[in-house]
Design an enzyme around this catalytic site. Structure first.
Site, PDB file in Angstrom:
ATOM      1  CB  SER A  69      -6.394  21.250  35.170  1.00 56.00           C
ATOM      2  OG  SER A  69      -5.566  20.451  34.356  1.00 56.00           O
ATOM      3  CE  LYS A  72      -8.068  19.794  31.169  1.00 55.43           C
ATOM      4  NZ  LYS A  72      -6.836  19.905  31.970  1.00 55.43           N
ATOM      5  CB  SER A 133      -8.594  17.185  34.699  1.00 51.39           C
ATOM      6  OG  SER A 133      -7.981  18.427  34.424  1.00 51.39           O
TER       7      SER A 133
END
Length: 440
Positions: A69, A72, A133
């Site tokens: 993640s 991102k 997230s």
């Protein structure tokens, strides 16, 4: 360096150590010795100071590993850029696709619940992405900006390559394993394809994000926020960066940036902290046993932050308009003078280890190619203060260099004086003298 021509190297003796320095400081010493670089219990680790790009720690930082993640951060950058360009507003409403909806309903993944029969503001989806997230929210934002996730991933490729990042794999906007995307995978990839970069490249992503959009810290620093408060979909979003205020591994002044965890990537984190006017970006990738030991990536990040602040100092190197001394002459054609001195355009400091004996500092000057004639000389007239090139200031013994691969810190170089164009009689006399000299 593109569009520049290297012309000379100068050695400036003793940078703020001993009897002479570029600033003329006498008798000053760099702070006392400090500990060696710590061993970080992870597959890779990296630390930079973002305003200069100076690398402070590099442990296996050029090996490509899963980023999960932390992906991102690239999505966040493109979102903030779209808003800056005026193509999107924080209160714009976004409809949710079937794909984003299905992903958002998978609570084995990080998510906030999204409905197909409702709309959501850009701001609340962004907060869900940056704080919690949330994967469905991330996909919804990407689809709204680009039309579909595949096109957004293409935008991600273009953006990271513009930053000089080449050793990467990006297949989706979230960092999820392709196998979790219910068949919605990037063309040419497989269910086993995973997003991956080096720790150095993750530091570059974070550096670009903080440099261009420092306001990201206003959101990444939020420890907890309620999504859709007062509705049936209300959910408390506790930040997965447990080093933030009030969370279990709190460290003062930490205000970002992004964690990431998958089976492929392990437990990873890109962190940032500012103390006494200096900011750090830290990267830990696949902390050892980090998915079982939830404290591991935070403990290793904390260790890196402690060491970096204890071990490095920002040391003044040049003042604005200071002459670069001992440099090879910079020849000027057709001027009343045949050479010009160069000066630095602005103040400059170097980030150096506290125990480093800075006996010599190398300054490599490069002139703009479009200012040079066929003989690689400058041509009069030249006005004082004209940008004529750049200089890289390289600390002797600095093996880590800078995050973009440069050996030294770069500063703009200007003409230290004005050189007017010589009149035709002077030029004719010089031509005759050179002609006769060539004959004999």
């Amino acid at each position: 360096m593109k569009n520049f021509k290297k012309i000379s190297t100068v050695f400036v003796t003793t940078l703020l150590v001993g009897t002479f320095s570029p600033l003329g400081v006498v008798g000053t010493t760099v702070s006392a010795a400090t500990s060696e670089q710590p061993e970080i219990d992870a597959a890779a680790a990296f630390v930079i100071e973002p305003t200069t790009g100076k690398v402070l720690l590099n442990q296996n930082g050029d090996k490509k590993l899963g980023i999960a993640s932390m992906t991102k951060m690239i999505t966040e950058y493109l979102l903030l850029e779209t808003i800056k360009d005026g193509d999107l507003a924080w209160d714009d409403q976004i409809e949710i696709s079937e794909y984003a909806h299905k992903i958002s309903q998978n609570y084995d993944l990080s998510n906030v619940p999204l409905r197909i029969d409702d709309t959501y503001s850009v701001e609340e989806l962004y907060q869900a992405m940056a704080i919690y997230s949330a994967n469905g929210a991330t996909i919804a934002l990407a689809e709204h900006i680009a039309g579909d996730e595949k096109t957004f991933v293409d935008m991600m490729h273009e953006k990271v390559e513009s930053w000089g990042i080449t050793n990467y794999e990006l297949y989706n906007t979230t960092g999820l394993s392709n196998g979790d995307l219910q068949g919605n995978i990037y063309p040419g990839s497989t269910e086993d394809s995973e997003n991956a970069m080096t720790a150095r490249e993750m530091a570059i992503v974070a550096q670009q994000l903080l440099t261009d959009f420092p306001e990201v810290l206003n959101t990444s620093s939020i420890s907890e926020k309620t999504f859709r408060e007062g509705t049936d979909d209300e959910i408390k979003m506790k930040n997965f960066n447990w080093m933030l205020p009030g969370l279990i591994y709190e460290r003062e002044n930490v205000d970002g940036l992004k964690t990431g965890t998958t089976d492929f990537a392990g437990a990873s984190m890109t962190g940032t902290v500012e103390e006494e006017g200096m900011r750090l970006i830290t990267v830990v990738m696949n902390a050892t046993n980090g998915q079982k030991d939830k404290s591991k990536r935070f403990a290793e990040t904390d260790k890196m932050m402690d060491w970096a602040f204890e071990s490095w100092d920002m040391v003044p190197a040049f003042e604005e308009n200071q002459l670069i001394e001992n440099i090879d002459p910079v020849v000027v054609d057709d001027g009343k003078k045949d050479a010009i001195e160069l000066a630095v355009k602005s103040d400059m400091s170097l980030l150096v280890p506290k125990n480093t004996d800075m006996k010599n500092t190398t300054v490599e000057v490069q002139l703009k190619e479009d200012l040079l004639n066929e003989a690689d000389h400058l041509t009069a007239p030249i006005e004082k203060g004209t940008d004529v090139g750049t200089a890289q200031v390289i600390s002797e013994g600095d093996e880590l260099g800078y995050v973009n691969g440069d050996k030294g810190e770069e500063i703009n170089v200007v003409a230290a004086s004005t050189i007017e164009k010589a009149n035709v009689f002077v030029l004719a006399g010089r031509w005759a003298k050179a002609f006769i000299s060539d004959l004999f």
